[in-house]
Design a protein around this motif. Structure first.
Motif, PDB file in Angstrom:
ATOM      1  N   SER A  44       0.894  -1.203   0.037  1.00  0.00           N
ATOM      2  CA  SER A  44       0.003   0.155   0.190  1.00  0.00           C
ATOM      3  C   SER A  44       1.109   1.155   0.096  1.00  0.00           C
ATOM      4  CB  SER A  44      -1.090  -0.144   1.170  1.00  0.00           C
ATOM      5  OG  SER A  44      -1.766  -1.122   1.138  1.00  0.00           O
ATOM      6  N   VAL A  45       2.071   1.169   0.621  1.00  0.00           N
ATOM      7  CA  VAL A  45       3.014   2.510   0.782  1.00  0.00           C
ATOM      8  C   VAL A  45       3.396   2.632  -0.647  1.00  0.00           C
ATOM      9  CG1 VAL A  45       5.159   3.226   1.612  1.00  0.00           C
ATOM     10  CG2 VAL A  45       3.623   2.088   3.209  1.00  0.00           C
ATOM     11  N   ARG A  46       3.855   1.531  -1.243  1.00  0.00           N
ATOM     12  CA  ARG A  46       4.314   1.773  -2.754  1.00  0.00           C
ATOM     13  C   ARG A  46       3.300   2.214  -3.787  1.00  0.00           C
ATOM     14  NH1 ARG A  46       5.621  -3.834  -3.001  1.00  0.00           N
ATOM     15  NH2 ARG A  46       7.719  -4.103  -1.919  1.00  0.00           N
ATOM     16  N   ASP A  47       2.148   1.520  -3.600  1.00  0.00           N
ATOM     17  CA  ASP A  47       1.164   2.076  -4.383  1.00  0.00           C
ATOM     18  C   ASP A  47       0.661   3.586  -4.225  1.00  0.00           C
ATOM     19  OD1 ASP A  47       0.233  -0.431  -5.770  1.00  0.00           O
ATOM     20  OD2 ASP A  47      -1.960   0.598  -5.575  1.00  0.00           O
ATOM     21  N   THR A  48       0.602   4.136  -2.877  1.00  0.00           N
ATOM     22  CA  THR A  48       0.327   5.388  -2.724  1.00  0.00           C
ATOM     23  C   THR A  48       1.462   6.384  -2.954  1.00  0.00           C
ATOM     24  OG1 THR A  48      -0.836   4.531  -0.703  1.00  0.00           O
ATOM     25  CG2 THR A  48      -0.398   6.892  -0.503  1.00  0.00           C
ATOM     26  N   VAL A  49       2.811   5.763  -2.710  1.00  0.00           N
ATOM     27  CA  VAL A  49       3.807   6.717  -2.955  1.00  0.00           C
ATOM     28  C   VAL A  49       3.860   7.004  -4.627  1.00  0.00           C
ATOM     29  CG1 VAL A  49       6.367   7.135  -3.089  1.00  0.00           C
ATOM     30  CG2 VAL A  49       5.340   6.253  -1.116  1.00  0.00           C
ATOM     31  N   GLU A  50       3.701   5.897  -5.263  1.00  0.00           N
ATOM     32  CA  GLU A  50       3.812   6.092  -6.803  1.00  0.00           C
ATOM     33  C   GLU A  50       2.463   7.036  -7.350  1.00  0.00           C
ATOM     34  OE1 GLU A  50       4.555   2.240  -8.689  1.00  0.00           O
ATOM     35  OE2 GLU A  50       2.939   2.645  -9.776  1.00  0.00           O
ATOM     36  N   ALA A  51       1.317   6.661  -6.747  1.00  0.00           N
ATOM     37  CA  ALA A  51       0.131   7.632  -7.121  1.00  0.00           C
ATOM     38  C   ALA A  51       0.615   9.173  -7.007  1.00  0.00           C
ATOM     39  CB  ALA A  51      -0.966   7.117  -6.310  1.00  0.00           C
ATOM     40  N   ALA A  52       1.150   9.306  -5.612  1.00  0.00           N
ATOM     41  CA  ALA A  52       1.409  10.732  -5.316  1.00  0.00           C
ATOM     42  C   ALA A  52       2.351  11.483  -6.433  1.00  0.00           C
ATOM     43  CB  ALA A  52       2.020  10.736  -3.763  1.00  0.00           C
ATOM     44  N   ALA A  53       3.450  10.611  -6.547  1.00  0.00           N
ATOM     45  CA  ALA A  53       4.442  11.086  -7.567  1.00  0.00           C
ATOM     46  C   ALA A  53       3.833  11.273  -9.013  1.00  0.00           C
ATOM     47  CB  ALA A  53       5.804  10.199  -7.569  1.00  0.00           C
ATOM     48  N   GLU A  54       2.895  10.170  -9.284  1.00  0.00           N
ATOM     49  CA  GLU A  54       2.463  10.385 -10.635  1.00  0.00           C
ATOM     50  C   GLU A  54       1.478  11.805 -10.867  1.00  0.00           C
ATOM     51  OE1 GLU A  54       1.981   5.693 -11.647  1.00  0.00           O
ATOM     52  OE2 GLU A  54       0.171   6.688 -11.160  1.00  0.00           O
ATOM     53  N   LEU A  55       0.837  11.872  -9.822  1.00  0.00           N
ATOM     54  CA  LEU A  55      -0.250  13.332  -9.825  1.00  0.00           C
ATOM     55  C   LEU A  55       0.847  14.632  -9.695  1.00  0.00           C
ATOM     56  CD1 LEU A  55      -3.335  12.189  -7.535  1.00  0.00           C
ATOM     57  CD2 LEU A  55      -3.217  12.540 -10.152  1.00  0.00           C
ATOM     58  N   GLY A  56       1.796  14.547  -9.021  1.00  0.00           N
ATOM     59  CA  GLY A  56       2.624  15.671  -8.942  1.00  0.00           C
ATOM     60  C   GLY A  56       2.260  16.337  -7.470  1.00  0.00           C
ATOM     61  N   VAL A  57       1.961  15.408  -6.185  1.00  0.00           N
ATOM     62  CA  VAL A  57       1.904  16.135  -4.849  1.00  0.00           C
ATOM     63  C   VAL A  57       3.330  16.172  -4.618  1.00  0.00           C
ATOM     64  CG1 VAL A  57       1.148  15.031  -2.823  1.00  0.00           C
ATOM     65  CG2 VAL A  57      -0.260  14.519  -4.705  1.00  0.00           C
ATOM     66  N   LYS A  58       3.604  17.266  -3.907  1.00  0.00           N
ATOM     67  CA  LYS A  58       5.081  17.678  -3.597  1.00  0.00           C
ATOM     68  C   LYS A  58       5.384  16.854  -2.324  1.00  0.00           C
ATOM     69  CE  LYS A  58       6.634  19.602  -6.979  1.00  0.00           C
ATOM     70  NZ  LYS A  58       7.619  18.986  -7.638  1.00  0.00           N
ATOM     71  N   TYR A  59       4.609  16.861  -1.419  1.00  0.00           N
ATOM     72  CA  TYR A  59       4.810  15.992  -0.187  1.00  0.00           C
ATOM     73  C   TYR A  59       3.954  15.169   0.248  1.00  0.00           C
ATOM     74  CZ  TYR A  59       8.644  19.471   0.813  1.00  0.00           C
ATOM     75  OH  TYR A  59       9.884  20.308   0.634  1.00  0.00           O
ATOM     76  N   LEU A  60       4.526  13.778   0.722  1.00  0.00           N
ATOM     77  CA  LEU A  60       3.556  12.763   1.407  1.00  0.00           C
ATOM     78  C   LEU A  60       4.007  12.354   2.491  1.00  0.00           C
ATOM     79  CD1 LEU A  60       1.147  10.815   0.692  1.00  0.00           C
ATOM     80  CD2 LEU A  60       3.025   9.202  -0.296  1.00  0.00           C
ATOM     81  N   THR A  61       3.303  12.743   3.482  1.00  0.00           N
ATOM     82  CA  THR A  61       3.950  12.305   4.903  1.00  0.00           C
ATOM     83  C   THR A  61       3.134  11.096   5.274  1.00  0.00           C
ATOM     84  OG1 THR A  61       4.819  14.413   5.206  1.00  0.00           O
ATOM     85  CG2 THR A  61       4.374  13.020   7.354  1.00  0.00           C
ATOM     86  N   LEU A  62       4.063   9.960   5.685  1.00  0.00           N
ATOM     87  CA  LEU A  62       3.247   8.603   6.279  1.00  0.00           C
ATOM     88  C   LEU A  62       3.922   8.436   7.698  1.00  0.00           C
ATOM     89  CD1 LEU A  62       4.221   6.351   3.120  1.00  0.00           C
ATOM     90  CD2 LEU A  62       2.015   7.805   3.473  1.00  0.00           C
ATOM     91  N   TYR A  63       2.794   8.112   8.562  1.00  0.00           N
ATOM     92  CA  TYR A  63       2.987   8.051   9.958  1.00  0.00           C
ATOM     93  C   TYR A  63       3.197   6.348  10.037  1.00  0.00           C
ATOM     94  CZ  TYR A  63       2.107   9.204  14.922  1.00  0.00           C
ATOM     95  OH  TYR A  63       2.321   9.283  16.182  1.00  0.00           O
ATOM     96  N   ALA A  64       4.501   5.997  10.336  1.00  0.00           N
ATOM     97  CA  ALA A  64       4.869   4.634  10.263  1.00  0.00           C
ATOM     98  C   ALA A  64       5.205   4.116  11.523  1.00  0.00           C
ATOM     99  CB  ALA A  64       6.316   4.417   9.484  1.00  0.00           C
ATOM    100  N   PHE A  65       5.631   4.815  12.524  1.00  0.00           N
ATOM    101  CA  PHE A  65       5.847   4.474  13.870  1.00  0.00           C
ATOM    102  C   PHE A  65       5.590   5.820  14.953  1.00  0.00           C
ATOM    103  CE2 PHE A  65       8.209   2.711  17.474  1.00  0.00           C
ATOM    104  CZ  PHE A  65       7.782   1.073  17.394  1.00  0.00           C
ATOM    105  N   SER A  66       4.817   5.457  15.876  1.00  0.00           N
ATOM    106  CA  SER A  66       4.604   6.557  16.800  1.00  0.00           C
ATOM    107  C   SER A  66       5.514   6.229  17.917  1.00  0.00           C
ATOM    108  CB  SER A  66       3.102   6.736  17.239  1.00  0.00           C
ATOM    109  OG  SER A  66       2.820   5.531  17.988  1.00  0.00           O
ATOM    110  N   THR A  67       5.722   7.374  18.661  1.00  0.00           N
ATOM    111  CA  THR A  67       6.282   7.218  20.290  1.00  0.00           C
ATOM    112  C   THR A  67       5.789   6.310  20.876  1.00  0.00           C
ATOM    113  OG1 THR A  67       6.899   9.667  19.823  1.00  0.00           O
ATOM    114  CG2 THR A  67       7.302   8.579  21.955  1.00  0.00           C
ATOM    115  N   GLU A  68       4.354   6.259  20.731  1.00  0.00           N
ATOM    116  CA  GLU A  68       3.465   5.575  21.760  1.00  0.00           C
ATOM    117  C   GLU A  68       3.805   3.935  21.290  1.00  0.00           C
ATOM    118  OE1 GLU A  68       2.505   8.319  20.841  1.00  0.00           O
ATOM    119  OE2 GLU A  68       2.620   9.590  22.395  1.00  0.00           O
ATOM    120  N   ASN A  69       3.973   3.789  20.178  1.00  0.00           N
ATOM    121  CA  ASN A  69       4.168   2.506  19.494  1.00  0.00           C
ATOM    122  C   ASN A  69       5.358   1.537  20.113  1.00  0.00           C
ATOM    123  OD1 ASN A  69       3.189   3.136  15.936  1.00  0.00           O
ATOM    124  ND2 ASN A  69       1.794   2.452  17.926  1.00  0.00           N
ATOM    125  N   TRP A  70       6.356   2.379  20.534  1.00  0.00           N
ATOM    126  CA  TRP A  70       7.495   1.844  21.345  1.00  0.00           C
ATOM    127  C   TRP A  70       6.783   0.822  22.636  1.00  0.00           C
ATOM    128  CZ3 TRP A  70      11.822   1.269  19.017  1.00  0.00           C
ATOM    129  CH2 TRP A  70      12.228   2.731  18.273  1.00  0.00           C
TER     130      TRP A  70
END
Ligand code: IPE
Ligand code: IPE
Ligand code: MG
Length: 248
Positions: A44-70
């Motif tokens: 899903s990360v791959r798909d989303t990053v690719e979609a964002a780049a193809e459209l021309g979205v300049k910044y895509l921030t993905l929350y992958a691991f939070s402080t609380e997830n420790w």
């Protein structure tokens, strides 16, 4: 017409932030361990990053691991960190081929050494890319970020390089991990949870929030397009009235 063709490229958000949630529940539905969900979330990360780049979205921030997830079970944390190291090193080539720059926000020094090194290397190798910036929020929480910013601002006040009267919104912006990035205009959260979970509290002040029941491993390009189309149908008033916006 496909969803993608309906997107108005002149009204594209410059920055989209995503809380990638629901991996554990997805795995459970398949009768598998939680980590199986995280592994499947990579697609899903791959798909989303690719979609964002193809459209021309300049910044895509993905929350992958939070402080609380420790605080999750140790075996899940270790498996997640291993997945991260592996994925980052495996994807660097593709990032370069697609002209995508990798950046990271969060308490990166708290990451295991191999993970930190892999991340630094990938950021270094992709730093000149200019199509889209992929920002990974790792060991990130907004309250941690704000505390860190306040400490550095206080330090400047103590050493007389900054006067308290001169502290503005810009001062805060410049001391956050996201310094230099545009604010996210759209925040997407998957898995049906309607909360922010300590993500970009300052930066999301005027973001449009979009929630979908889809679990992250099921999230595909079409779901991303749907979120953008929903965003494009909203009226962003920033405190003004609807009439003021129309008469502009
Ligand atoms: C999101 O999925 C990924 C991380 C937080 C690392 P979860 O692991 O939170 O999955 P659920 O919410 O338990 O289903
Ligand atoms: C938020 O998801 C953090 C990430 C997606 C990395 P969580 O699953 O940790 O959030 P809560 O605990 O449901 O709020
Ligand atoms: Mg979750």
């Amino acid at each position: 017409m496909s969803l993608k063709e309906n997107i108005n490229l002149s009204k594209l958000p410059q920055h989209i932030a995503i809380i990638m949630d629901g991996n554990g529940r997805w795995a459970k539905q398949q009768g598998e361990q939680r980590i199986f969900g995280h592994e499947n979330g990579v697609r899903s990360v791959r798909d989303t990053v690719e979609a964002a780049a193809e459209l021309g979205v300049k910044y895509l921030t993905l929350y992958a691991f939070s402080t609380e997830n420790w605080n999750r079970p140790q075996e899940e944390v270790i498996a997640l960190m291993q997945l991260l190291v592996h994925t980052i090193s495996a994807e660097t080539k593709t990032l370069n081929e697609n002209n995508i720059r990798l950046q990271a926000i969060g308490d990166l020094k708290s990451l295991p050494q191999d993970c930190f090194n892999e991340l630094q290397e990938a950021m270094e190798k992709t730093k000149s890319n200019s199509r889209t910036t992929l920002v990974l929020a790792l060991s990130y929480s907004s309250r941690w970020e704000i505390i860190d910013a306040v400490k550095r601002i206080a330090e400047k006040v103590t050493t007389n390089t900054l006067s308290p009267q001169n502290i503005t919104e810009q001062t805060i912006n410049e001391h956050l991990c996201t310094a230099g990035m545009p604010e996210p205009e759209l925040m997407i959260r998957t898995s049906g949870e309607h909360r922010i979970s300590n993500f970009l509290l300052w930066q999301l002040a005027y973001a449009e929030l979009y929630f979908t029941d889809k679990l992250w491993p099921d999230f595909r390009k079409e779901d991303f397009y749907e979120a953008i189309l929903d965003y494009q149908n909203r009226e962003r008033r920033f405190g003004k009235t609807s009439e003021q916006l129309i008469s502009k």
